[in-house]
Scaffold this motif. Structure first.
Motif, PDB file in Angstrom:
ATOM      1  N   ASP A   1       6.588  -6.079  28.693  1.00  0.00           N
ATOM      2  CA  ASP A   1       6.583  -6.908  30.011  1.00  0.00           C
ATOM      3  C   ASP A   1       6.231  -8.295  29.599  1.00  0.00           C
ATOM      4  O   ASP A   1       5.104  -8.579  28.903  1.00  0.00           O
ATOM      5  CB  ASP A   1       5.121  -6.257  30.769  1.00  0.00           C
ATOM      6  CG  ASP A   1       4.744  -7.216  31.975  1.00  0.00           C
ATOM      7  OD1 ASP A   1       5.236  -8.362  32.284  1.00  0.00           O
ATOM      8  OD2 ASP A   1       3.946  -6.594  32.742  1.00  0.00           O
ATOM      9  N   PRO A   2       7.079  -9.214  30.065  1.00  0.00           N
ATOM     10  CA  PRO A   2       6.938 -10.388  29.348  1.00  0.00           C
ATOM     11  C   PRO A   2       5.933 -11.293  29.996  1.00  0.00           C
ATOM     12  O   PRO A   2       5.695 -12.458  29.612  1.00  0.00           O
ATOM     13  CB  PRO A   2       8.292 -11.231  29.570  1.00  0.00           C
ATOM     14  CG  PRO A   2       8.867 -10.389  30.686  1.00  0.00           C
ATOM     15  CD  PRO A   2       8.175  -9.084  30.662  1.00  0.00           C
TER      16      PRO A   2
ATOM     17  N   ALA B   1      10.251  -9.048  26.561  1.00  0.00           N
ATOM     18  CA  ALA B   1       8.800  -9.268  25.941  1.00  0.00           C
ATOM     19  C   ALA B   1       8.535  -9.464  24.503  1.00  0.00           C
ATOM     20  O   ALA B   1       7.432  -9.526  23.993  1.00  0.00           O
ATOM     21  CB  ALA B   1       7.859  -8.193  26.656  1.00  0.00           C
TER      22      ALA B   1
ATOM     23  N   THR C   1       5.518 -11.342  22.731  1.00  0.00           N
ATOM     24  CA  THR C   1       4.495 -11.474  23.717  1.00  0.00           C
ATOM     25  C   THR C   1       3.333 -10.510  23.216  1.00  0.00           C
ATOM     26  O   THR C   1       2.323 -10.176  23.967  1.00  0.00           O
ATOM     27  CB  THR C   1       4.860 -11.316  25.257  1.00  0.00           C
ATOM     28  OG1 THR C   1       5.278  -9.878  25.514  1.00  0.00           O
ATOM     29  CG2 THR C   1       5.604 -12.377  25.704  1.00  0.00           C
TER      30      THR C   1
END
Ligand code: 3YP
Ligand code: ZN
Length: 371
Positions: free
Chosen positions: A192-193, A221, A224
């Motif tokens: 999940d970016p 992602a 991150t």
């Protein structure tokens, strides 16, 4: 002075982790004792918040149970149903053999996730500037389909999904300074970016097979996820540097609308499970820096959710220091252990600690180039 929300509920102390010898089951030559994750360190922190008078400067926010809808934004239906039914019958284990719970712990775990939601809600609707949810059981090891390492539901992730669903918050950063790796949020948000996960922990402690510098997030992602796997023996110097040199630049680059902190006190000098030397003043400095980063990037919106920390005698002073930093209020209560812990040579940054922080600093700089 800032308005700081504070959550604590007596039921958090009723989550029953049974008789153990700290971490292992009692029996045979192993004399029964408490599990390290007993109510003591947390109830005693809540007591010092009252006795110090700090409670009068905080905004007490009622905990509410997370709904099943809230937890199902993160956890699988089968896992939630299994915890619910074991909790109704006789209690059981979160799933890894290290996460015992008693009868009724399902409702208490919902109240822990819900306490973190309530803290987040109060920050997002402007009732308070920032908040501390003193919840139990902790959450940062739990993954979508299993509990792990004393954690049943991922309290911070459940609150993040609430913020996204109800407040249209898009970008969130998590800073985890518990001495153990924040594998749960890392796993949940690995692709999940829009969620930056930063975990500062003792390398190879728990879980022993995650938390390296090489774990950086997948696909869009990538970058991150940032780990700072510190060697055993770090004190205030390494920890405050990790916040200033890694978390600060990464968060400024990422520009989240909300910061969540997994606040564990098991990197303290008195912890039975960690091998670090952080003191109440070290925790105070980390929290002060996190508040100032939050004021710089997201109008001060930062929510702390309590994780580990197993010294019944020292956690209260570490927790009080963090709450004073959040609120800007001074109780005048001194860390009773400062003579013993503050003068330690452990607090200066050592070259082998600096090596790890420099490598993670590099990752934070790369995130800056990316976003
Ligand atoms: C040590 C063995 C089982 C649980 C683990 C410590 C969990 C913890 O404090 N995580 O933050
Ligand atoms: Zn921990």
């Amino acid at each position: 002075m800032r308005r700081t929300g504070y959550i604590w509920h007596e039921l958090y102390a009723w989550h029953d982790t049974g008789t153990h010898a700290g971490v292992i089951p009692a029996g045979g030559p192993v004399q029964p004792y408490l599990n390290f994750e007993s109510p003591e360190s947390k109830t005693r922190m809540a007591s010092l918040v009252e006795v110090s008078g700090l409670i009068d400067d905080l905004v007490k926010i009622p905990a509410r149970p997370a709904t099943e809808e809230d937890v199902l934004r993160i956890h699988t239906p089968d896992y939630v149903a299994r915890i619910k039914s074991d909790s109704e019958k006789h209690g059981g284990d979160g799933g890894d053999g290290w996460t015992p719970f008693g009868k009724g712990s399902f409702e208490i775990a919902l109240l822990a996730a819900g306490g973190t939601i309530a803290a987040t809600e109060a920050v997002l609707n402007g009732t308070v500037d920032n908040a501390y949810a003193l919840v139990r059981p902790p959450g940062h090891h739990a993954v979508r389909d299993s509990g792990k390492g004393y954690c049943i539901f991922s309290n911070v992730s459940v609150a993040i999904e609430y913020a996204r669903a109800v407040h249209n918050i898009e970008r969130i950063a998590i800073v985890d300074y518990d001495v153990h790796h924040g594998n749960g949020a890392q796993d949940i948000y690995y692709s999940d970016p829009n969620v930056l996960t930063i975990s500062i922990h003792q390398e190879f402690l728990f879980p022993a097979d995650s938390g390296t510098l090489a774990e950086r997030g997948d696909g869009a992602a990538h970058g991150t996820c940032i780990n700072v796997p510190l060697p055993a023996g770090c004190g205030n110097g390494a920890y405050t540097d990790a916040i200033q040199r890694v978390a600060g630049p990464a968060i400024r680059a990422f520009q989240p609308q909300l910061i969540m902190v997994s606040s564990g006190f098991d990197a303290s000098a008195a912890d039975p499970l960690g091998r670090m030397a952080v003191t109440a003043s070290g925790y105070r400095d980390m929290a002060t820096e996190l508040v100032s980063i939050a004021e710089e990037v997201c109008e001060g919106r930062v929510v702390f959710s309590h994780e580990g920390g197993y010294s019944p005698v020292y956690v209260p002073f570490c927790g009080l220091a963090v709450l004073e930093a959040l609120s800007g209020s001074q109780t005048g209560v001194q860390d009773a252990f400062s003579d013993l812990f503050e003068g330690s040579p452990a607090h200066s940054l050592k070259p082998w600690q600096d090596d790890v922080i420099s490598a993670a600093e590099e990752l934070a700089q790369q995130l800056q180039l990316k976003v």
